[in-house]
Scaffold this motif. Structure first.
Motif, PDB file in Angstrom:
ATOM      1  N   MET A   1      40.063  -8.744  12.091  1.00  0.00           N
ATOM      2  CA  MET A   1      41.214  -7.859  12.238  1.00  0.00           C
ATOM      3  C   MET A   1      42.078  -8.337  13.404  1.00  0.00           C
ATOM      4  N   LYS A   2      43.355  -8.564  13.147  1.00  0.00           N
ATOM      5  CA  LYS A   2      44.252  -9.023  14.198  1.00  0.00           C
ATOM      6  C   LYS A   2      44.543  -7.894  15.179  1.00  0.00           C
ATOM      7  N   SER A   3      44.729  -8.265  16.455  1.00  0.00           N
ATOM      8  CA  SER A   3      44.994  -7.272  17.497  1.00  0.00           C
ATOM      9  C   SER A   3      46.432  -7.357  17.977  1.00  0.00           C
ATOM     10  N   VAL A   4      46.983  -6.197  18.275  1.00  0.00           N
ATOM     11  CA  VAL A   4      48.386  -6.084  18.684  1.00  0.00           C
ATOM     12  C   VAL A   4      48.478  -5.193  19.913  1.00  0.00           C
ATOM     13  N   ILE A   5      49.255  -5.625  20.900  1.00  0.00           N
ATOM     14  CA  ILE A   5      49.603  -4.778  22.041  1.00  0.00           C
ATOM     15  C   ILE A   5      51.091  -4.468  21.968  1.00  0.00           C
ATOM     16  N   ILE A   6      51.427  -3.210  22.165  1.00  0.00           N
ATOM     17  CA  ILE A   6      52.838  -2.825  22.243  1.00  0.00           C
ATOM     18  C   ILE A   6      53.029  -1.961  23.481  1.00  0.00           C
ATOM     19  N   THR A   7      54.173  -2.104  24.118  1.00  0.00           N
ATOM     20  CA  THR A   7      54.525  -1.267  25.261  1.00  0.00           C
ATOM     21  C   THR A   7      55.486  -0.169  24.814  1.00  0.00           C
ATOM     22  N   GLY A   8      55.442   0.947  25.526  1.00  0.00           N
ATOM     23  CA  GLY A   8      56.410   2.015  25.290  1.00  0.00           C
ATOM     24  C   GLY A   8      56.219   2.730  23.968  1.00  0.00           C
ATOM     25  N   THR A   9      55.047   3.375  23.774  1.00  0.00           N
ATOM     26  CA  THR A   9      54.766   4.005  22.481  1.00  0.00           C
ATOM     27  C   THR A   9      54.784   5.523  22.537  1.00  0.00           C
ATOM     28  N   SER A  10      55.320   6.101  23.576  1.00  0.00           N
ATOM     29  CA  SER A  10      55.281   7.563  23.690  1.00  0.00           C
ATOM     30  C   SER A  10      56.210   8.251  22.691  1.00  0.00           C
ATOM     31  N   LYS A  11      57.229   7.523  22.215  1.00  0.00           N
ATOM     32  CA  LYS A  11      58.186   8.135  21.290  1.00  0.00           C
ATOM     33  C   LYS A  11      59.013   7.039  20.629  1.00  0.00           C
ATOM     34  N   GLY A  12      59.854   7.446  19.688  1.00  0.00           N
ATOM     35  CA  GLY A  12      60.854   6.559  19.097  1.00  0.00           C
ATOM     36  C   GLY A  12      60.291   5.337  18.391  1.00  0.00           C
ATOM     37  N   ILE A  13      60.922   4.197  18.628  1.00  0.00           N
ATOM     38  CA  ILE A  13      60.563   2.958  17.959  1.00  0.00           C
ATOM     39  C   ILE A  13      59.115   2.572  18.238  1.00  0.00           C
ATOM     40  N   GLY A  14      58.675   2.727  19.467  1.00  0.00           N
ATOM     41  CA  GLY A  14      57.311   2.349  19.818  1.00  0.00           C
ATOM     42  C   GLY A  14      56.280   3.163  19.069  1.00  0.00           C
ATOM     43  N   LEU A  15      56.475   4.461  18.980  1.00  0.00           N
ATOM     44  CA  LEU A  15      55.540   5.335  18.279  1.00  0.00           C
ATOM     45  C   LEU A  15      55.489   4.992  16.798  1.00  0.00           C
ATOM     46  N   ASP A  16      56.648   4.833  16.171  1.00  0.00           N
ATOM     47  CA  ASP A  16      56.678   4.502  14.744  1.00  0.00           C
ATOM     48  C   ASP A  16      56.065   3.127  14.478  1.00  0.00           C
ATOM     49  N   LYS A  34      52.355   7.359  30.501  1.00  0.00           N
ATOM     50  CA  LYS A  34      51.651   8.631  30.681  1.00  0.00           C
ATOM     51  C   LYS A  34      50.906   9.009  29.405  1.00  0.00           C
ATOM     52  N   PRO A  35      49.724   8.426  29.196  1.00  0.00           N
ATOM     53  CA  PRO A  35      48.946   8.757  27.990  1.00  0.00           C
ATOM     54  C   PRO A  35      48.560  10.225  27.907  1.00  0.00           C
ATOM     55  N   GLU A  36      48.552  10.926  29.037  1.00  0.00           N
ATOM     56  CA  GLU A  36      48.183  12.335  29.022  1.00  0.00           C
ATOM     57  C   GLU A  36      49.169  13.184  28.229  1.00  0.00           C
ATOM     58  N   ASN A  37      50.361  12.622  27.949  1.00  0.00           N
ATOM     59  CA  ASN A  37      51.370  13.350  27.176  1.00  0.00           C
ATOM     60  C   ASN A  37      51.338  13.013  25.684  1.00  0.00           C
ATOM     61  N   ALA A  38      50.292  12.325  25.241  1.00  0.00           N
ATOM     62  CA  ALA A  38      50.259  11.808  23.865  1.00  0.00           C
ATOM     63  C   ALA A  38      49.330  12.604  22.956  1.00  0.00           C
ATOM     64  N   ASP A  39      49.223  13.911  23.161  1.00  0.00           N
ATOM     65  CA  ASP A  39      48.290  14.722  22.372  1.00  0.00           C
ATOM     66  C   ASP A  39      48.606  14.680  20.876  1.00  0.00           C
ATOM     67  N   GLU A  40      49.882  14.784  20.511  1.00  0.00           N
ATOM     68  CA  GLU A  40      50.251  14.765  19.093  1.00  0.00           C
ATOM     69  C   GLU A  40      49.968  13.402  18.474  1.00  0.00           C
ATOM     70  N   PHE A  41      50.211  12.352  19.239  1.00  0.00           N
ATOM     71  CA  PHE A  41      49.927  10.997  18.774  1.00  0.00           C
ATOM     72  C   PHE A  41      48.425  10.846  18.527  1.00  0.00           C
ATOM     73  N   SER A  55      46.409   3.337  25.795  1.00  0.00           N
ATOM     74  CA  SER A  55      46.083   2.921  27.157  1.00  0.00           C
ATOM     75  C   SER A  55      47.269   3.160  28.081  1.00  0.00           C
ATOM     76  N   ALA A  56      46.978   3.332  29.363  1.00  0.00           N
ATOM     77  CA  ALA A  56      48.023   3.508  30.374  1.00  0.00           C
ATOM     78  C   ALA A  56      48.531   2.151  30.831  1.00  0.00           C
ATOM     79  N   LEU A  57      49.843   1.973  30.790  1.00  0.00           N
ATOM     80  CA  LEU A  57      50.451   0.728  31.262  1.00  0.00           C
ATOM     81  C   LEU A  57      51.868   1.026  31.732  1.00  0.00           C
TER      82      LEU A  57
END
Length: 290
Positions: A1-16, A34-41, A55-57
Motif C-alpha cells: 500500500m502506497k503512503s501519502v503525507i498531506i499538509t493542511g487537512t483540517s478543512k477545504g481542499i486538504g480534507l477532501d 490542531k488535530p484536537e479540532n478534527a472530531d468530525e474528520f 498527526s500534528a504538524l
C-alpha cells in the motif's frame, strides 16, 4: 500500500483530498496544526474504515516538520507521495499590508513547502521514486490587487517547483503543480471588501470572488485531480483545476503587461463593466447584497 503525507487537512481542499486518497486505498497521513479540532474528520474515518492517520504538524516550524515526518517514516517506511497543501491567505494593498503580514503568508505558503520537501526528498532521491504535489493557484500565474501578498507566495512556489522538477527528474521523482481557480473554500469566501482602503481595487475585487462563488466549484474537484496525478504517473508539471482556471490564464495571456496593468487600474465603472462583459459576473449586485 502506497503512503501519502498531506499538509493542511483540517478543512477545504486538504480534507477532501485526504478522503479521496483514503477511499482509494492509500495509507494516508493527514497532518494539521490542531488535530484536537478534527472530531468530525475522525468520525468519518472511523465510519468508513479509512486508512487515514491524523498527526500534528505546523509547517511554519522546522522542529514540527522534522519530528512529524521523521516519525511517520520511522514507523511506516518511505513516503511515496507528498502533497503540500497547507496555506493561508492574506490580501490587501501593498502599501497597507504590514511587513508582518507579508512574512506570515510567505512563511506558510512558501517556506512551509520547502521544509516538507526537504524532509522527504533525500529518501525519494535515494529510492529513485516518489511524487511531490505542490498546491499553488491561478494566483501563482496572475497577479491581481488585492492579492499581491498571497500571489507573491504562489509565484515563488511555482518558481521553486519548476526548478525542483528539473533537479529530481533524473532520480525518477515527479513534481506537479496544481493551480486551482476560484474554489468553494473558506479561504475564497473570506476574500471580501477591504473597508477603508485608499485603493478602490481592494474593495471591488471581492465582488468577482463572491459572484463566482454563486455557482461554486467543489474542493473535491481539486482532490480528484491530485489523486489522478498520483496514480497516472504523469510528468506534466502544471495542472490548472476548475472551470475558470484555464480561462483565467488564457485571459491574462491575451493581454500584454501594459494592457493588464491598465485593466486593473481602470475606474470602478470601467472595471465592473469589463468583468461583466468578460465573465458574465455582475460584481456590483454582489457587493450590494453583502
Amino acid at each position: 500500500m502506497k503512503s501519502v503525507i498531506i499538509t493542511g487537512t483540517s478543512k477545504g481542499i486538504g480534507l477532501d483530498t485526504a478522503l479521496a486518497f483514503g477511499r482509494a486505498g492509500y495509507r494516508f497521513f493527514a497532518t494539521m496544526r490542531k488535530p484536537e479540532n478534527a472530531d468530525e474528520f475522525r468520525k468519518k474515518i472511523k465510519d468508513e474504515g479509512l486508512p487515514i492517520t491524523i498527526s500534528a504538524l505546523d509547517v511554519d516550524s522546522d522542529e514540527s516538520v522534522g519530528s512529524c515526518i521523521g516519525a511517520i517514516v520511522r514507523e511506516n517506511g518511505p513516503v511515496d507521495v507528498l502533497i503540500n497543501n497547507a496555506g493561508i491567505e492574506h490580501h490587501g494593498s501593498i502599501e497597507e499590508t504590514s511587513m508582518a503580514g507579508f512574512k506570515s503568508v510567505m512563511e506558510t505558503n512558501y517556506f512551509g513547502v520547502l521544509r516538507c520537501v526537504k524532509a522527504v526528498l533525500p529518501q525519494m532521491r535515494q529510492d529513485c521514486k516518489g511524487c511531490i504535489i505542490n498546491v499553488a493557484s491561478v494566483a501563482g500565474k496572475i497577479a491581481c490587487t488585492p492579492l499581491g501578498p498571497y500571489s507573491a507566495t504562489k509565484f515563488a512556489l511555482e518558481a521553486m517547483s519548476e526548478a525542483l522538477a528539473q533537479e529530481v527528474k533524473p532520480f525518477n521523482v515527479r513534481v506537479a503543480i496544481v493551480e486551482p481557480g476560484i474554489i468553494d473554500t473558506q479561504m475564497a469566501n473570506n476574500i471580501g471588501y477591504g473597508g477603508d482602503s485608499i485603493y478602490p481595487q481592494v474593495n471591488r475585487f471581492g465582488g468577482l470572488f463572491k459572484a463566482s462563488l454563486q455557482t461554486p466549484t467543489s474542493a473535491a474537484l481539486v482532490a480528484d485531480k491530485m489523486l489522478e496525478i498520483a496514480e497516472s504517473g504523469t510528468w506534466q508539471l502544471r495542472h490548472p483545476v476548475g472551470p475558470d482556471a484555464e480561462p483565467f490564464l488564457g485571459w491574462r495571456a491575451s493581454m500584454n503587461d501594459q494592457e493588464w496593468t491598465d485593466w486593473n487600474a481602470a475606474s470602478d465603472e470601467d472595471w465592473y463593466n469589463a468583468v461583466q462583459n468578460t465573465f458574465g459576473f455582475n460584481a456590483r449586485e454582489v457587493k450590494q447584497a453583502i
